[in-house]
Design an enzyme around this catalytic site. Structure first.
Site, PDB file in Angstrom:
ATOM      1  N   CYS A 136      -2.518   6.318  -1.582  1.00 19.88           N
ATOM      2  CA  CYS A 136      -2.310   7.761  -1.247  1.00 19.88           C
ATOM      3  C   CYS A 136      -1.775   8.715  -2.204  1.00 19.88           C
ATOM      4  O   CYS A 136      -0.494   8.599  -2.350  1.00 19.88           O
ATOM      5  CB  CYS A 136      -1.756   7.694   0.254  1.00 19.88           C
ATOM      6  N   CYS A 139       0.909  11.100  -0.913  1.00 23.19           N
ATOM      7  CA  CYS A 139       2.130  10.592  -0.689  1.00 23.19           C
ATOM      8  C   CYS A 139       2.960  10.047  -1.874  1.00 23.19           C
ATOM      9  O   CYS A 139       4.183  10.270  -1.953  1.00 23.19           O
ATOM     10  CB  CYS A 139       1.934   9.162   0.238  1.00 23.19           C
ATOM     11  N   ASP A 140       2.420   9.467  -2.929  1.00 22.38           N
ATOM     12  CA  ASP A 140       3.112   9.064  -4.048  1.00 22.38           C
ATOM     13  C   ASP A 140       2.779   9.770  -5.435  1.00 22.38           C
ATOM     14  O   ASP A 140       3.616   9.322  -6.143  1.00 22.38           O
ATOM     15  CB  ASP A 140       2.679   7.616  -4.102  1.00 22.38           C
TER      16      ASP A 140
END
Ligand code: NAP
Length: 314
Positions: A136, A139-140
């Site tokens: 992701c 997200c990261d």
């Protein structure tokens, strides 16, 4: 605390489930919608959504889900947070068990549990997940400022993630097993025009290198034409090779296709069990768009309403 007996239980809170809730609630069915620990589905890990009708300037994925949720709440949808841990569709009312110990029953069920990212199946990928390996980018990505990252895959997700990662990384290398991308033309053009993105064609990952608990230090890549394997320095590896439907809980009861998607009768959301309907990515191996998920969520609510009417329940 929710009532335990319902006309309809909706399992899943992405665009399919939330649209089903709006329609079912407006049909006076007072649905119970069970949202899992990762409520909102894949749109929660998406940034710009530019192809959902009605948002001429685009909308962020989490904002779109929030809008849909508020709309469902406006029409008396009962929301419950928890993971569905088992179901019993052997007879009506159907049973849905949440977090192992809370049982809810319903005369009809709409399954809209979505899909999740697939992985390559390497031991190192699992070991280094969260330590430089991710599925992701939204997200990261933030953790890879001025780093060199690899994105694996050739579809819309991979190309979109590669473009997104250029906000942080110094270089993004897109690794694809063929020499033609599967991604839509508009995304491809954007990627080709982005100077920080480099393409590696006809290439697969054979290993990801790093200590027992990270960080990622390198990647072993094989050219499938020449069979040559080379080690490259890498700070991060993003896996974006597609999705698999969240249907393990239902396989005992419902007919699935060979890839695990719930089979529905063509032109409807009916499964092989009367009163159980499926909408969104759990039953769609082809389109998998937010708008098609929402469309089938609407269909499922109408199918459930007609089913209940036919049974004389409403
Ligand atoms: P996808 O379209 O199934 O693409 C998966 C990609 O990963 C393909 O290029 C595939 O290669 C590659 N792949 C699969 N297994 C692999 C493996 N074991 N090793 C190496 N490569 C592998 O999946 P997706 O990109 O996640 O997209 C899913 C759906 O969501 C699509 O319908 C897409 O249009 C949609 N989507 C839309 C948007 C948007 O409109 N903005 C954004 C994201 C996703 P091959 O090409 O060789 O098969």
């Amino acid at each position: 605390m929710s009532d335990t007996s319902h006309e309809v239980i909706i399992i899943g809170s992405g665009p399919a489930g939330l649209t089903a809730a709006v329609y079912a609630a407006r049909g006076n069915l007072r649905p119970l919608l069970i949202e899992g620990a990762q409520a909102g589905g894949q749109l929660m890990i998406t940034t710009d959504v530019d192809n959902f009708p009605g948002f001429s300037k685009g909308i962020q994925g989490p904002d779109l889900i929030l809008e849909m949720k508020q709309q469902a709440q406006r029409f008396e949808t009962d929301f419950l947070t928890g993971d569905v841990t088992s179901v019993d569709f052997s007879k009506r009312p159907f049973k849905v068990v949440v977090d192992e110990d809370k049982t809810y029953t319903a005369k009809s069920i709409i399954i809209s549990a979505g899909a999740r990212a697939m992985l390559l199946g390497l031991e190192s990928e699992t070991r280094l997940m969260g330590h430089g390996v991710s599925a992701c980018a939204t997200c990261d990505g933030f953790f890879f400022k001025d780093k060199v990252v690899y994105v694996i895959g050739g579809g819309d997700t991979a190309v979109e993630e590669a473009i997104f990662l250029t906000r942080f990384a110094s270089k993004v290398i897109l690794v694809h097993r063929r020499d033609i991308l599967r991604a839509s033309r508009i995304l491809q053009e954007k990627a080709f025009e982005t100077p920080k993105i480099e393409m590696l064609w006809n290439t697969v990952v054979t290993d990801i290198l790093g200590g027992p608990s990270g960080p990622v230090e390198g990647i072993l890549l094989k050219n499938v034409k020449t069979e040559e394997i080379l080690e490259h320095k890498a700070d991060g590896v993003f896996i974006a090779i597609g999705h698999t439907p969240n249907t393990a809980l239902f396989q005992e009861w419902l007919e699935l296709d060979d890839r695990g998607y719930i089979k529905t009768r063509p032109g409807s959301t009916e499964t092989n069990i009367p009163g159980v309907f499926a909408a969104g990515d759990v039953q769609d191996p082809i389109y998998r768009q937010a708008v098609t998920a929402a469309g089938t969520g609407c269909m499922a609510a109408i199918d459930a309403e007609r089913f209940l009417e036919g049974e004389g329940h409403t």
